[in-house]
Design an enzyme around this catalytic site. Sequence first.
Site, PDB file in Angstrom:
ATOM      1  N   GLY A  81      30.772  48.082  35.977  1.00  0.00           N
ATOM      2  CA  GLY A  81      29.764  48.561  35.060  1.00  0.00           C
ATOM      3  C   GLY A  81      29.322  47.505  34.063  1.00  0.00           C
ATOM      4  N   GLY A 100      24.291  49.712  37.329  1.00  0.00           N
ATOM      5  CA  GLY A 100      24.340  50.511  36.113  1.00  0.00           C
ATOM      6  C   GLY A 100      25.463  51.533  36.161  1.00  0.00           C
ATOM      7  CD  GLU A 153      25.595  44.776  29.621  1.00  0.00           C
ATOM      8  OE1 GLU A 153      26.290  43.976  30.264  1.00  0.00           O
ATOM      9  OE2 GLU A 153      25.286  45.906  30.044  1.00  0.00           O
ATOM     10  CG  LEU A 157      33.557  39.931  36.983  1.00  0.00           C
ATOM     11  CD1 LEU A 157      33.135  39.305  35.657  1.00  0.00           C
ATOM     12  CD2 LEU A 157      34.481  38.990  37.746  1.00  0.00           C
ATOM     13  CB  CYS A 192      27.694  42.227  33.523  1.00  0.00           C
ATOM     14  SG  CYS A 192      28.818  41.795  34.872  1.00  0.00           S
ATOM     15  N   PRO A 239      22.798  44.479  42.683  1.00  0.00           N
ATOM     16  CG  PRO A 239      23.712  43.212  40.922  1.00  0.00           C
ATOM     17  CD  PRO A 239      23.927  43.573  42.387  1.00  0.00           C
ATOM     18  CB  THR A 249      21.018  41.415  36.644  1.00  0.00           C
ATOM     19  OG1 THR A 249      22.139  42.092  37.229  1.00  0.00           O
ATOM     20  CG2 THR A 249      20.305  42.340  35.679  1.00  0.00           C
TER      21      THR A 249
END
Length: 592
Positions: free
Chosen positions: A215, A197, A338, A417, A248, A114, A116
């Site tokens: 996710g 995502g 979120e 996770l 996340c 990702p 992030t």
Amino acid sequence: MSADKDLISVQQARDLVEAAQRAQAELARFDQAKIDRICEAMSRAALRDSPRTAALAVEETGYGIVADKQEKNRFAAEDVWNYFKHLRTVGVVSETKDVVEIASPRGVVCGIIPSTNPTSTAIFKVLIAIKSRNAIVMSPHPSAARCINETVKGMREAGVKEGLPTDAIGCMTTATIEGTEALMKHKATAVILATGGIGLVRAAYSSGKPAFGVGPGNVPVFVERSADVPKAVQDILTGKCFDNGTICASEQAVAVDAPIEMAVREQFKLQGGYFISQSEADQLAKIVATPQRTLNPGIVGKSVEVIANMAGISVPPGTRCIMTDVGGVGRDFPLSMEKLSPILAFYVEDGIERGAARCSEVLHYGGMGHTAGIHTRSREAAVRYGAEVPASRVTVNTPTTHGAIGFSTALPPSMTLGCGSWGGNVTSDNVSPLHLMDIKRVAFETRPVASKRPAVATQPSVMPAQPSAASRPAAGATQSGATPKVSREEIAAIVDRFLANRQPESAPPSAPPQTDYSARPSRNGGTASAPTASTAQGSASAANGRKAAEFVSEDDVKRAIQKGEKIYVGPRTIITPSARDIGDPAEVFAKA
């Protein structure tokens, strides 16, 4: 131009995964010591480069804080490796009198990275893949491709110096949706590690491959009435503000037990939380959510000051987090989603039952199965809360950001996770090298099975042939007839070599020699001709001088590949699925 980019991306995915498959066949034969030397070297390289790659990540993506990204890199390179460095991933990994467990690698891992947490996730996935003797090919988020490739480059170079095959770690430089799909669906891809995502995670699960998808989080935390309020608020802000909320597992909503509401509000104000008015919250909601009620990527990982300016609201100097009272959860309350930024939704609920219900509601709105937190002095309350919320990880008296990934808890350290069946994931674990291995179990009989026709001992009808001089034991060798002992490690090594050699070889030459195989035992005793250019198990009608095989098995195909021969087939030929899977890519089959 876009179509050209897609074609380049698809071809790149194919080239990388095919090269990785060849490298993994070599990697599968490495012993534990060599695997660990390679991983140790890559861990040190990632740690050495972490300041530079952290800065590159912020520069390229615009997300987060350099110092925090550097700490995430350190965690992935050092803490993760130190936790798993002594884990056995080669040969016999567990043994009892009745069951021996032998580790086998999966093959080629597809790693989706990702934007992030780009560099830390890349470090983590490379380490756990190689530790378990898998090759890995990564598809980076397009907005983070440069920093991810730089991270991978340093780790690969360090690994190669210790004997790692160069192609065992691959990373796409041109990543598009089409290229990523080609990587996920390629025949040589064995398993997918997807972080991103919800659309990407769904694509991973629909690829037809085993997939570990991760996710969104939308993590709620409940501050129960017995909590140490100053520490609870400190932990929440620490987790929420770390790297501007890009992890996340960071807190997204706080539910406070009614009797301590005012004390909690006061502590937030003292520690840098700023409560905005309802009209300001409405302005904030307009830049947090898109008209489709999805998260606006423009606010992800941005600072409080940037977000406040975007929303046209003012916040006092030193504000660490924007706080807002939210009247409910769902599409009508955009700030309940979120937010991946230093913004917290605030709720007040009376009692642990109602607090758990509100937190469950938040999880249902985009965070099912991920993480929840509680602050309490009561172990009983923590367990009761944990039993109620649909989360795979429930952290207690710690920042959820740090607790969920195993930084501040005893959970296995991980940057991936699982969200369990709540989140449509195959596991609720913190993903580790254990998830990238198949475990073979050699099971010995523990309870004899009764038979209506017990075995009857018989005398051999034919005297055994005398051993030749070459096969007689040498002078001084044992004459007891005892079978020489073979260690379990030797058995495991033999099994691993056999599995590693199951990979199909490259396609045969265009003009293979047309010679028969030597005779081999048939399935019903005696001997039968092995498949050749003209026969495979029982020939059928001939055409153009070639006879079509009636039945083709996986073993038949492997022999043909090894001999560089064709197997001739016709419309009546029965080909097993496993034979087809190996034979088609190697172009073994020809029409009779």
